[in-house]
Design a protein around this motif. Structure first.
Motif, short mmCIF file in Angstrom:
data_model
loop_
_atom_site.label_atom_id
_atom_site.label_comp_id
_atom_site.label_asym_id
_atom_site.label_seq_id
_atom_site.Cartn_x
_atom_site.Cartn_y
_atom_site.Cartn_z
N PHE A 144 -59.46 -5.82 -81.14
CA PHE A 144 -60.05 -6.28 -79.95
C PHE A 144 -59.74 -7.50 -79.33
O PHE A 144 -59.52 -8.47 -80.04
N HIS A 145 -59.82 -7.66 -78.02
CA HIS A 145 -59.64 -8.83 -77.30
C HIS A 145 -59.97 -8.52 -76.00
O HIS A 145 -59.48 -8.05 -74.82
N ASP A 146 -61.12 -9.36 -75.77
CA ASP A 146 -61.96 -9.41 -74.41
C ASP A 146 -62.72 -10.60 -74.43
O ASP A 146 -62.68 -11.43 -75.21
N ILE A 147 -63.60 -10.48 -73.46
CA ILE A 147 -64.69 -11.62 -73.34
C ILE A 147 -65.65 -11.29 -74.35
O ILE A 147 -65.81 -10.30 -74.91
N PRO A 148 -66.46 -12.37 -74.91
CA PRO A 148 -67.22 -12.33 -75.89
C PRO A 148 -68.25 -11.28 -75.92
O PRO A 148 -68.43 -10.47 -76.97
N ASN A 149 -68.79 -10.76 -74.88
CA ASN A 149 -69.90 -9.90 -74.80
C ASN A 149 -69.45 -8.66 -75.30
O ASN A 149 -69.99 -7.63 -75.88
N THR A 150 -68.02 -8.40 -74.54
CA THR A 150 -67.51 -6.97 -74.47
C THR A 150 -67.12 -6.78 -76.02
O THR A 150 -67.34 -5.85 -76.62
N VAL A 151 -66.57 -7.64 -76.71
CA VAL A 151 -65.84 -7.75 -77.98
C VAL A 151 -67.17 -7.58 -78.69
O VAL A 151 -66.94 -6.80 -79.98
N ALA A 152 -68.19 -8.52 -78.86
CA ALA A 152 -69.30 -8.20 -79.69
C ALA A 152 -69.89 -6.77 -79.48
O ALA A 152 -70.26 -6.14 -80.70
N GLY A 153 -70.04 -6.17 -78.41
CA GLY A 153 -70.41 -4.78 -78.36
C GLY A 153 -69.56 -3.80 -79.11
O GLY A 153 -69.98 -2.97 -79.73
N ALA A 186 -69.38 -14.57 -82.20
CA ALA A 186 -69.95 -13.29 -81.56
C ALA A 186 -69.66 -12.11 -82.41
O ALA A 186 -70.67 -11.27 -82.59
N ALA A 187 -68.29 -11.73 -82.48
CA ALA A 187 -67.84 -10.85 -83.29
C ALA A 187 -68.30 -10.91 -84.75
O ALA A 187 -68.56 -9.79 -85.22
N ALA A 188 -68.23 -11.95 -85.29
CA ALA A 188 -68.66 -12.17 -86.79
C ALA A 188 -70.35 -11.68 -86.83
O ALA A 188 -70.72 -11.05 -87.99
N GLU A 189 -71.23 -12.18 -85.77
CA GLU A 189 -72.37 -11.72 -85.98
C GLU A 189 -72.68 -10.45 -85.58
O GLU A 189 -73.46 -9.40 -86.26
N ALA A 190 -71.94 -9.69 -84.87
CA ALA A 190 -71.89 -8.38 -84.04
C ALA A 190 -71.84 -7.46 -85.43
O ALA A 190 -72.66 -6.30 -85.65
N VAL A 191 -70.84 -7.72 -86.25
CA VAL A 191 -70.44 -6.57 -87.31
C VAL A 191 -71.55 -6.46 -88.29
O VAL A 191 -72.03 -5.38 -88.71
N GLN A 192 -72.23 -7.73 -88.41
CA GLN A 192 -73.50 -7.61 -89.46
C GLN A 192 -74.57 -6.80 -88.92
O GLN A 192 -75.35 -6.06 -89.56
N ALA A 225 -55.50 -18.83 -87.72
CA ALA A 225 -56.36 -18.33 -89.13
C ALA A 225 -57.54 -19.45 -89.31
O ALA A 225 -58.46 -19.07 -89.70
N LEU A 226 -57.13 -20.79 -89.18
CA LEU A 226 -58.30 -21.74 -89.20
C LEU A 226 -59.44 -21.47 -88.29
O LEU A 226 -60.56 -21.72 -88.77
N LEU A 227 -58.99 -21.24 -87.02
CA LEU A 227 -60.25 -20.97 -86.06
C LEU A 227 -60.98 -19.75 -86.55
O LEU A 227 -62.10 -19.66 -86.42
N ALA A 228 -60.19 -18.62 -87.05
CA ALA A 228 -60.98 -17.49 -87.38
C ALA A 228 -61.91 -17.87 -88.67
O ALA A 228 -63.02 -17.19 -88.63
N LYS A 229 -61.56 -18.66 -89.63
CA LYS A 229 -62.32 -18.93 -90.80
C LYS A 229 -63.41 -19.57 -90.35
O LYS A 229 -64.77 -19.55 -90.90
N ASN A 230 -63.04 -20.57 -89.46
CA ASN A 230 -64.54 -21.44 -88.91
C ASN A 230 -65.44 -20.87 -88.20
O ASN A 230 -66.70 -21.10 -88.04
N ALA A 231 -64.97 -19.75 -87.57
CA ALA A 231 -65.85 -18.80 -86.98
C ALA A 231 -66.76 -17.88 -87.70
O ALA A 231 -67.26 -17.03 -87.09
N GLY A 232 -66.33 -17.91 -89.05
CA GLY A 232 -67.08 -16.95 -89.95
C GLY A 232 -66.24 -15.56 -90.26
O GLY A 232 -67.25 -14.62 -90.91
N LEU A 233 -65.12 -15.56 -89.85
CA LEU A 233 -64.43 -14.24 -90.31
C LEU A 233 -64.19 -14.06 -91.40
O LEU A 233 -63.84 -15.34 -92.34
N ASN A 234 -63.56 -13.24 -92.28
CA ASN A 234 -63.31 -12.81 -93.75
C ASN A 234 -62.17 -12.93 -93.77
O ASN A 234 -61.53 -13.05 -94.97
N GLY A 235 -60.93 -13.10 -92.98
CA GLY A 235 -59.61 -13.16 -93.24
C GLY A 235 -58.65 -13.06 -91.82
O GLY A 235 -59.28 -13.36 -90.73
N ALA A 236 -57.45 -12.83 -92.10
CA ALA A 236 -56.45 -12.97 -91.00
C ALA A 236 -55.13 -11.89 -91.36
O ALA A 236 -54.91 -11.49 -92.60
N VAL A 237 -54.72 -11.44 -90.31
CA VAL A 237 -53.39 -10.54 -90.31
C VAL A 237 -52.43 -11.61 -89.93
O VAL A 237 -52.34 -12.38 -89.04
#
Length: 238
Positions: free
Chosen positions: A62-71, A97-103, A148-160
């Motif tokens: 996914f790659h879009d604006i926060p609201n769209t990606v969260a949805g 927003a994505a990290a919160e949305a999956v929960q 990767a650090l940006l993703a970790k700090n945003a609450g994601l679980n990992g990286a590709v």
């Protein structure tokens, strides 16, 4: 188990071809569903895999604006998949927003949230591509680490990431941050369009959690033999 570390992509155009490939490789426990197959079949392929007790990597990037990606993440979390991808370059607000949305999506569906993992730099992109085509002034390993650090700090679980970036990401992001590596090629296989590759044993030794290995297995004259060769190579890793 060693074979649980190998994710095989279902890079086929339709549901019948996907089922045929799953039947051809019953030993595979973890399958990747990407853009082509999901666009063709929708969530039907996910139902097939879950009915066979397979783990699922839903690789929609996914790659879009926060609201769209969260949805999109909220909806995808309801499928009960194990891994879900988003591009780190969509930015911190989007990643958060994505990290919160999956929960939220998983709770609504009564299922376990997927591990949300960020795409750092596509393995088809070289250092030259990053500098000359994308105009990014950082060295490729440095840029991958920053993503990767940006993703970790945003609450994601990992990286590709490419196998070549694994050691640095593991040291900087910690042992609990999942690292999923496409672009893994056995020494006996062609590299194809993968420009930053290592062998399966090299990638695991560098610190990868999961290896995405497609064409060396699925395009082999004997896919089951190719699978077994890779499993044996990983079993030799100490």
């Amino acid at each position: 188990m060693t074979n649980d570390k190998i994710i095989v992509p279902l890079d086929v155009p339709d549901l019948a071809s996907a089922i045929a490939l799953v039947d051809k490789l019953p030993q595979v426990t973890f399958w990747k569903v990407g853009l082509e197959l999901f666009t063709s079949t929708g969530p039907g392929i996910l139902d097939v895999l879950k009915s066979r007790q397979k783990r699922i990597f839903l690789d929609l990037k996914f790659h879009d604006i926060p609201n769209t990606v969260a949805g999109a993440c909220r909806a995808a979390a309801g499928y009960g998949v194990d891994l879900l991808t988003i591009h780190a370059t969509c930015g911190k607000d989007c990643l958060t927003a994505a990290a919160e949305a999956v929960q939220v999506g998983a709770e609504k569906a009564g299922t376990k949230p997927p591990n949300l993992i960020a795409i750092t730099v596509l393995t088809s992109i070289s250092t030259r591509d990053l500098a000359f085509d994308l105009k990014i002034p950082l060295e490729l390993p440095e840029f991958a680490l920053e993503m990767a650090l940006l993703a970790k700090n945003a609450g994601l679980n990992g990286a590709v990431c490419s196998p070549q970036e694994v050691t640095q990401l593991r040291e900087s992001c910690g042992k609990d941050f999942l690292l999923v590596c496409p672009g893994v090629r056995p020494s006996w296989a062609e590299k194809g369009d993968q420009k930053r590759s290592l062998t399966p044993s090299q990638a695991i030794q560098a610190g990868a959690d999961f290896l995405v290995i497609g064409r060396p297995i699925t395009a082999a004259s004997d896919p089951q033999l190719a699978w077994q060769q890779i499993v044996e190579e990983l079993n030799s890793v100490r």
